[in-house]
Design a protein around this motif. Sequence first.
Motif, PDB file in Angstrom:
ATOM      1  N   ALA A  71       0.820  -1.213   0.000  1.00 38.50           N
ATOM      2  CA  ALA A  71       0.000   0.000   0.000  1.00 38.50           C
ATOM      3  C   ALA A  71       0.853   1.261   0.000  1.00 38.50           C
ATOM      4  CB  ALA A  71      -0.936  -0.011   1.200  1.00 38.50           C
ATOM      5  N   GLY A  72       1.909   1.272   0.803  1.00 34.36           N
ATOM      6  CA  GLY A  72       2.749   2.465   0.882  1.00 34.36           C
ATOM      7  C   GLY A  72       4.060   2.321   0.140  1.00 34.36           C
ATOM      8  N   GLY A  73       4.213   1.249  -0.640  1.00 32.87           N
ATOM      9  CA  GLY A  73       5.478   0.981  -1.303  1.00 32.87           C
ATOM     10  C   GLY A  73       5.537   1.515  -2.724  1.00 32.87           C
ATOM     11  N   ASP A  74       6.683   1.334  -3.338  1.00 35.09           N
ATOM     12  CA  ASP A  74       6.891   1.739  -4.723  1.00 35.09           C
ATOM     13  C   ASP A  74       7.989   0.871  -5.325  1.00 35.09           C
ATOM     14  OD1 ASP A  74       9.357   2.765  -3.780  1.00 35.09           O
ATOM     15  OD2 ASP A  74       8.407   4.675  -3.311  1.00 35.09           O
ATOM     16  N   THR A  75       8.433   1.211  -6.511  1.00 36.16           N
ATOM     17  CA  THR A  75       9.421   0.376  -7.184  1.00 36.16           C
ATOM     18  C   THR A  75      10.769   0.355  -6.476  1.00 36.16           C
ATOM     19  OG1 THR A  75      10.151   2.187  -8.650  1.00 36.16           O
ATOM     20  CG2 THR A  75       8.339   0.797  -9.428  1.00 36.16           C
ATOM     21  N   VAL A 134       5.393 -11.685  -7.523  1.00 36.18           N
ATOM     22  CA  VAL A 134       6.056 -11.441  -6.240  1.00 36.18           C
ATOM     23  C   VAL A 134       5.364 -10.255  -5.578  1.00 36.18           C
ATOM     24  CG1 VAL A 134       8.246 -10.945  -5.097  1.00 36.18           C
ATOM     25  CG2 VAL A 134       8.221 -12.244  -7.249  1.00 36.18           C
ATOM     26  N   GLY A 135       4.705 -10.482  -4.439  1.00 35.51           N
ATOM     27  CA  GLY A 135       3.938  -9.423  -3.802  1.00 35.51           C
ATOM     28  C   GLY A 135       4.350  -9.156  -2.369  1.00 35.51           C
ATOM     29  N   HIS A 136       4.679  -7.905  -2.072  1.00 32.69           N
ATOM     30  CA  HIS A 136       4.988  -7.494  -0.697  1.00 32.69           C
ATOM     31  C   HIS A 136       3.761  -6.837  -0.072  1.00 32.69           C
ATOM     32  CE1 HIS A 136       6.569  -4.361   2.229  1.00 32.69           C
ATOM     33  NE2 HIS A 136       6.931  -5.507   2.776  1.00 32.69           N
ATOM     34  N   SER A 137       3.428  -7.229   1.163  1.00 33.59           N
ATOM     35  CA  SER A 137       2.334  -6.616   1.912  1.00 33.59           C
ATOM     36  C   SER A 137       1.026  -6.703   1.107  1.00 33.59           C
ATOM     37  CB  SER A 137       2.704  -5.170   2.254  1.00 33.59           C
ATOM     38  OG  SER A 137       1.827  -4.616   3.196  1.00 33.59           O
ATOM     39  N   MET A 138       0.387  -5.558   0.810  1.00 33.08           N
ATOM     40  CA  MET A 138      -0.853  -5.582   0.033  1.00 33.08           C
ATOM     41  C   MET A 138      -0.638  -6.057  -1.403  1.00 33.08           C
ATOM     42  SD  MET A 138      -3.881  -5.080   1.199  1.00 33.08           S
ATOM     43  CE  MET A 138      -4.742  -4.596  -0.307  1.00 33.08           C
ATOM     44  N   GLY A 139       0.609  -6.138  -1.839  1.00 35.17           N
ATOM     45  CA  GLY A 139       0.886  -6.692  -3.156  1.00 35.17           C
ATOM     46  C   GLY A 139       0.433  -8.135  -3.270  1.00 35.17           C
ATOM     47  N   GLY A 140       0.403  -8.850  -2.131  1.00 35.93           N
ATOM     48  CA  GLY A 140      -0.061 -10.229  -2.137  1.00 35.93           C
ATOM     49  C   GLY A 140      -1.500 -10.368  -2.594  1.00 35.93           C
ATOM     50  N   PRO A 141      -2.447  -9.651  -1.969  1.00 42.99           N
ATOM     51  CA  PRO A 141      -3.841  -9.695  -2.434  1.00 42.99           C
ATOM     52  C   PRO A 141      -4.024  -9.235  -3.880  1.00 42.99           C
ATOM     53  CG  PRO A 141      -3.756  -8.852  -0.210  1.00 42.99           C
ATOM     54  CD  PRO A 141      -2.338  -8.979  -0.658  1.00 42.99           C
ATOM     55  N   TYR A 142      -3.315  -8.186  -4.296  1.00 38.72           N
ATOM     56  CA  TYR A 142      -3.412  -7.755  -5.692  1.00 38.72           C
ATOM     57  C   TYR A 142      -2.989  -8.895  -6.622  1.00 38.72           C
ATOM     58  CZ  TYR A 142      -4.232  -2.828  -4.528  1.00 38.72           C
ATOM     59  OH  TYR A 142      -4.781  -1.655  -4.082  1.00 38.72           O
ATOM     60  N   ASN A 143      -1.937  -9.612  -6.235  1.00 39.69           N
ATOM     61  CA  ASN A 143      -1.461 -10.720  -7.065  1.00 39.69           C
ATOM     62  C   ASN A 143      -2.436 -11.895  -7.082  1.00 39.69           C
ATOM     63  OD1 ASN A 143       0.842  -9.432  -7.890  1.00 39.69           O
ATOM     64  ND2 ASN A 143       2.203 -10.453  -6.451  1.00 39.69           N
ATOM     65  N   ARG A 144      -3.109 -12.129  -5.970  1.00 40.57           N
ATOM     66  CA  ARG A 144      -4.093 -13.214  -5.932  1.00 40.57           C
ATOM     67  C   ARG A 144      -5.236 -12.938  -6.902  1.00 40.57           C
ATOM     68  NH1 ARG A 144      -5.475 -14.965   0.173  1.00 40.57           N
ATOM     69  NH2 ARG A 144      -6.801 -16.424  -1.001  1.00 40.57           N
ATOM     70  N   PHE A 159       4.869 -14.633  -1.668  1.00 40.80           N
ATOM     71  CA  PHE A 159       4.260 -13.701  -0.717  1.00 40.80           C
ATOM     72  C   PHE A 159       5.334 -13.199   0.251  1.00 40.80           C
ATOM     73  CE2 PHE A 159       0.799 -16.588  -1.956  1.00 40.80           C
ATOM     74  CZ  PHE A 159      -0.178 -15.677  -2.341  1.00 40.80           C
ATOM     75  N   LEU A 160       5.580 -11.888   0.244  1.00 42.49           N
ATOM     76  CA  LEU A 160       6.592 -11.283   1.100  1.00 42.49           C
ATOM     77  C   LEU A 160       5.904 -10.552   2.245  1.00 42.49           C
ATOM     78  CD1 LEU A 160       8.860  -9.877  -1.751  1.00 42.49           C
ATOM     79  CD2 LEU A 160       9.199 -11.982  -0.445  1.00 42.49           C
ATOM     80  N   ASP A 161       5.758 -11.238   3.389  1.00 36.96           N
ATOM     81  CA  ASP A 161       5.020 -10.703   4.537  1.00 36.96           C
ATOM     82  C   ASP A 161       3.701 -10.094   4.040  1.00 36.96           C
ATOM     83  OD1 ASP A 161       5.393 -10.764   7.350  1.00 36.96           O
ATOM     84  OD2 ASP A 161       5.514  -8.588   7.385  1.00 36.96           O
ATOM     85  N   ALA A 162       3.006 -10.869   3.230  1.00 35.68           N
ATOM     86  CA  ALA A 162       1.840 -10.373   2.497  1.00 35.68           C
ATOM     87  C   ALA A 162       0.598 -10.264   3.373  1.00 35.68           C
ATOM     88  CB  ALA A 162       1.555 -11.290   1.304  1.00 35.68           C
ATOM     89  N   SER A 163      -0.283  -9.374   2.976  1.00 30.99           N
ATOM     90  CA  SER A 163      -1.551  -9.172   3.681  1.00 30.99           C
ATOM     91  C   SER A 163      -2.469 -10.375   3.500  1.00 30.99           C
ATOM     92  CB  SER A 163      -2.248  -7.911   3.150  1.00 30.99           C
ATOM     93  OG  SER A 163      -1.461  -6.767   3.382  1.00 30.99           O
TER      94      SER A 163
END
Length: 339
Positions: A71-75, A134-144, A159-163
């Motif tokens: 959610a608060g991350g970037d590239t 490869v999804g970090h935090s909220m990136g996990g749900p977006y990837n699902r 999943f990298l400490d994914a939500s």
Amino acid sequence: MIKITMKIFKWLGKFLGIIILLLVLAGLSYRLFSSGPTAPGKLVDVNGTKLHIRAEGEKNELPTLILESGAGGDTEMFHWIAENLKNEVRIIRYDREGKGFSEETEENITPEFYAKQLHQLLEKNGEKPPYILVGHSMGGPYNRIFRDLYPNEVKGMIFLDASHPEQWKRLAQKELYDKNKASFLKGVSFLGDIGLTGLYSQISSFKPKEDDLPEDCQKRNRELTAHSGKVYRRFLKEMAINDTILYRAGQSRDLDSLPVLVFTATEQYREAQKKKYRKEGIDPEKQVQIWFEMQKELKELSSNSEQFIMESNHGSIITKKENADKISKKILLMAEEIK
């Protein structure tokens, strides 16, 4: 005596008014004459919205890695993983609409919007499956959600400490940002839009350290955050759509025997948050235990999965080089086995 006091207050009011006016004018001048940071990648037009994408490495027989930030991350957050793997595999980093260097879309946002927009971005940039997500935090749900829509294109997930879809129901924290944090973000976004955060960044020597990322990554982040209120407004937008994204991710199908790696950070709360929880009668260690239970459930989405516990916090699990090095080796091993 009363007249003298009133004159003093009147004089102080004028003085403060002049100071505020000068600050606003200085801030607006900064916005007018400052060009802001330069995007490290390129902008690709997707249905009228220019999205920032960073494509590195040559396409070969291994799956392409798609790195999805939280959610608060970037590239920039994925710097070390990209550096480690770009000579081995094709790597795609990008900013979701409105984040980082990407423009904000004017389209209607649905839970599946971002997966479809990413798919279009990949096509526009000439990328081809198979992909490892490869999804970090909220990136996990977006990837699902992406995998649910395009199952034949995804050959592995990390999943990298994914939500977790049920995290707000099961944790003491019931939302992405509480009301106080949301109010703060609104205030800072306003100051950013009139140039005051940018002006402050120019005259201040304060340079926060961002978990072992190189100075050029930190500098771009500072400049991007200070240049306008865009970054803070995007935090608020993420908060508004967070529940629907988590709900949709929870409705996605199980991953069957898809190769899955789950990396879980040991440190979930800083000392200030732990103290706050204790004052509210909440055991922070119990909260960590609940998080670990949810991380195990992510692992159980697939019958072909592994979980790794990382001595890190939620951010440093990828921004600290030694952690990224360990994760990168596992990612490369997965890619080679999938091939």
